[in-house]
Write an enzyme that holds these catalytic residues in place. Structure first.
Site, short mmCIF file in Angstrom:
data_model
loop_
_atom_site.label_atom_id
_atom_site.label_comp_id
_atom_site.label_asym_id
_atom_site.label_seq_id
_atom_site.Cartn_x
_atom_site.Cartn_y
_atom_site.Cartn_z
N SER A 215 0.95 -1.19 0.10
CA SER A 215 -0.02 -0.06 0.03
C SER A 215 0.95 1.31 -0.10
O SER A 215 2.30 0.98 0.30
CB SER A 215 -0.86 0.03 1.04
OG SER A 215 -0.09 0.27 2.44
N ASP B 279 -1.52 -1.88 -3.88
CA ASP B 279 -2.55 -1.94 -3.43
C ASP B 279 -3.34 -0.68 -3.22
O ASP B 279 -2.73 0.23 -2.68
CB ASP B 279 -2.79 -2.52 -2.10
CG ASP B 279 -3.89 -2.90 -1.51
OD1 ASP B 279 -5.13 -3.27 -2.13
OD2 ASP B 279 -4.36 -2.92 -0.11
N HIS B 280 -4.42 -0.33 -3.71
CA HIS B 280 -5.28 0.87 -3.65
C HIS B 280 -4.25 2.24 -4.10
O HIS B 280 -4.21 3.35 -3.39
CB HIS B 280 -5.79 1.27 -2.01
CG HIS B 280 -6.64 0.28 -1.69
ND1 HIS B 280 -7.96 0.46 -1.93
CD2 HIS B 280 -6.90 -0.86 -0.79
CE1 HIS B 280 -8.67 -0.59 -1.64
NE2 HIS B 280 -7.96 -1.27 -0.77
N ASP C 202 -7.40 2.98 -7.62
CA ASP C 202 -8.73 3.11 -6.87
C ASP C 202 -9.47 4.48 -6.80
O ASP C 202 -9.20 5.26 -6.17
CB ASP C 202 -8.25 2.73 -5.24
CG ASP C 202 -9.70 2.76 -4.57
OD1 ASP C 202 -10.97 2.93 -5.15
OD2 ASP C 202 -9.62 2.29 -3.18
N GLY D 191 -11.02 -6.39 1.86
CA GLY D 191 -11.60 -6.46 3.20
C GLY D 191 -12.10 -7.89 3.47
O GLY D 191 -13.31 -8.17 4.11
N SER E 79 -10.61 -10.24 5.29
CA SER E 79 -9.78 -10.95 6.62
C SER E 79 -11.16 -11.60 7.29
O SER E 79 -12.20 -11.20 7.56
CB SER E 79 -9.16 -9.75 7.61
OG SER E 79 -7.84 -9.82 6.96
N ASN F 157 -8.03 -10.33 -0.75
CA ASN F 157 -7.37 -9.49 -0.05
C ASN F 157 -7.18 -9.77 1.41
O ASN F 157 -8.30 -9.68 2.22
CB ASN F 157 -7.55 -8.06 -0.21
CG ASN F 157 -7.10 -7.82 -1.65
OD1 ASN F 157 -6.82 -8.27 -2.33
ND2 ASN F 157 -7.12 -6.28 -1.84
N ILE F 158 -5.89 -9.95 2.11
CA ILE F 158 -5.76 -10.09 3.54
C ILE F 158 -4.73 -9.29 3.91
O ILE F 158 -3.60 -9.32 3.47
CB ILE F 158 -5.58 -11.67 3.76
CG1 ILE F 158 -6.73 -12.48 3.42
CG2 ILE F 158 -5.19 -11.74 5.23
CD1 ILE F 158 -6.42 -13.88 2.84
N ASP F 159 -5.05 -8.35 5.22
CA ASP F 159 -4.10 -7.54 5.60
C ASP F 159 -4.34 -7.57 7.27
O ASP F 159 -3.51 -7.99 8.03
CB ASP F 159 -4.16 -5.90 5.51
CG ASP F 159 -2.96 -5.33 5.85
OD1 ASP F 159 -1.99 -5.92 6.74
OD2 ASP F 159 -3.11 -4.25 5.64
P1 13P Z 1 -8.78 -6.59 5.34
O1 13P Z 1 -8.58 -5.54 6.24
O2 13P Z 1 -9.84 -7.34 5.44
O3 13P Z 1 -7.39 -7.31 5.68
O4 13P Z 1 -8.61 -6.20 3.98
C1 13P Z 1 -7.29 -5.97 3.18
C2 13P Z 1 -7.58 -5.17 2.05
O5 13P Z 1 -8.62 -5.26 1.34
C3 13P Z 1 -6.22 -4.58 1.38
O6 13P Z 1 -6.47 -3.98 0.14
O1 G3H Z 2 -6.70 -1.78 2.41
C1 G3H Z 2 -5.93 -1.59 2.95
C2 G3H Z 2 -4.80 -2.12 3.52
O2 G3H Z 2 -5.26 -2.95 4.65
C3 G3H Z 2 -3.56 -1.52 3.79
O3 G3H Z 2 -3.69 -0.75 5.02
O4 G3H Z 2 -2.91 1.57 4.11
O5 G3H Z 2 -2.53 1.00 6.34
O6 G3H Z 2 -1.32 -0.18 4.79
P1 G3H Z 2 -2.48 0.49 4.79
ZN ZN Z 3 -8.58 -3.19 0.15
#
Ligand code: 13P
Ligand code: G3H
Ligand code: ZN
Length: 309
Positions: A50, A82-83, A104, A212, A214, A254-256
């Site tokens: 990100s 990402d984004h 995005d 989103g 997770s 996606n998993i963060d």
């Molecule tokens: P989570 O917050 O559910 O892990 O989603 C992560 C995500 O969508 C990153 O782009």
């Molecule tokens: O979608 C967002 C991801 O979880 C990344 O989060 O912008 O805090 O790195 P971040």
């Molecule tokens: Zn995301």
């Protein structure tokens, strides 16, 4: 081993009942935990970065760490932005060697989202890089929100078809009820599978992406709370719903948040049980192990992606 495009990965996953895990990376231990898990499960892998991760670690460190992980594990990996919020960050990542970028534009009106996405697609494609875009706004399905309000935020199938046709984007992130972070649902978790079905039908060849996603594993939430944390009421997407989503055209999940929770729970426990410990290797090592175990579980039991490499 090399940094690869997600094109082939998605064309295999699109009409199968598994999805590729896209994990957010911020430091060495996270990268090692994820890549070792993917190696042991023989699974396809996307590592995503990100803007916040780039700021935290500095772009060059993340790229070099991913290169080191490829050399160590012998895995081919997709490196994805990402984004990406504007053309400039997407261009920077393409120029830095990323094999996939996300623009995005979901916060813009439809026509503007098309315009910015198209601009990124033109540049990225000229360099052989694939593009993910987003249509609709991520938000959980609230018990008291009516269908009309849902229609206003979730991805509209007809618009999705027009968007893909006009932008030439390679994959599309959709909104069907998931949201970022550890608090996804106030009441019962619900996803709009009817909408997902319609989108999968109207753009059958476009790989779809679930952000989103997770599951917010109760094991780690409880561990965080037991060892001094305060994250009551955290709730994610149930595993069964993700498995169901993978049966449609969802190719990338996606998993963060789950990585953050696994790492934090492990570190909290270690500090409480060993208050005199101050060697970072003694708490970052177990945190890396916790990530690895969690990612293996996810690949095997949620993404259904073991041996799909
Ligand atoms: P989570 O917050 O559910 O892990 O989603 C992560 C995500 O969508 C990153 O782009
Ligand atoms: O979608 C967002 C991801 O979880 C990344 O989060 O912008 O805090 O790195 P971040
Ligand atoms: Zn995301």
């Amino acid at each position: 081993m090399a940094l690869i495009s997600s094109k082939e990965m998605f064309s295999k996953a699109i009409h199968s009942d598994y999805a590729v895990g896209a994990f957010n990376v911020n430091n060495m231990e996270i990268i090692q935990g994820i890549t070792e898990a993917a190696k042991e499960e023989n699974a396809p892998l996307i590592l995503q970065v990100s803007a916040g991760a780039r700021k935290y670690a500095k772009p060059v460190y993340l790229v070099k760490l991913v290169e080191a992980a490829m050399e160590d594990t012998n895995l081919d990996i997709v490196l994805h932005l990402d984004h990406g919020e504007d053309f400039e960050i997407c261009k920077k990542c393409v120029d830095d060697g990323f094999t996939s970028v996300m623009i995005d534009g979901s916060k813009y009106p439809f026509e503007e989202n098309i315009k910015i996405t198209k601009k990124v697609v033109e540049y990225a494609h000229s360099k052989g890089v694939v593009v993910e875009a987003e249509l609709g706004k991520l938000a959980g399905i609230e018990d008291d929100v009516n269908v009309k309000a849902q229609d206003a935020t979730f991805t509209d199938p007809e618009q999705a078809a027009e968007f893909v046709q006009k932008t030439g984007v390679d994959s599309l992130a959709i909104a069907i009820g998931t949201s970022h972070g550890a608090y996804k649902f106030k009441g019962e978790p619900r996803l709009d599978f009817e909408r997902l079905g319609k989108i999968s039908q109207i753009i059958p060849d476009t790989p779809l992406v679930l952000h989103g996603a997770s599951t917010v594993l109760p094991e780690f939430v409880e561990m965080c709370n037991k060892y001094g944390g305060e994250i009551p009421g955290a709730q994610g997407v149930p595993e069964a719903m993700l498995k169901e989503a993978a049966k449609y055209n969802i190719c990338k999940i996606n998993i963060d948040t789950d990585l953050r929770l696994a790492m934090t729970a492990s570190i909290r426990k270690l500090f409480v049980e060993n208050p005199s410990e101050f060697d970072p290797r003694k708490y970052l090592g177990p945190a890396r192990e916790a990530i690895k175990k969690m990612v293996r579980h996810k690949i095997k039991n949620v993404l259904n992606a073991s041996n799909q490499r």
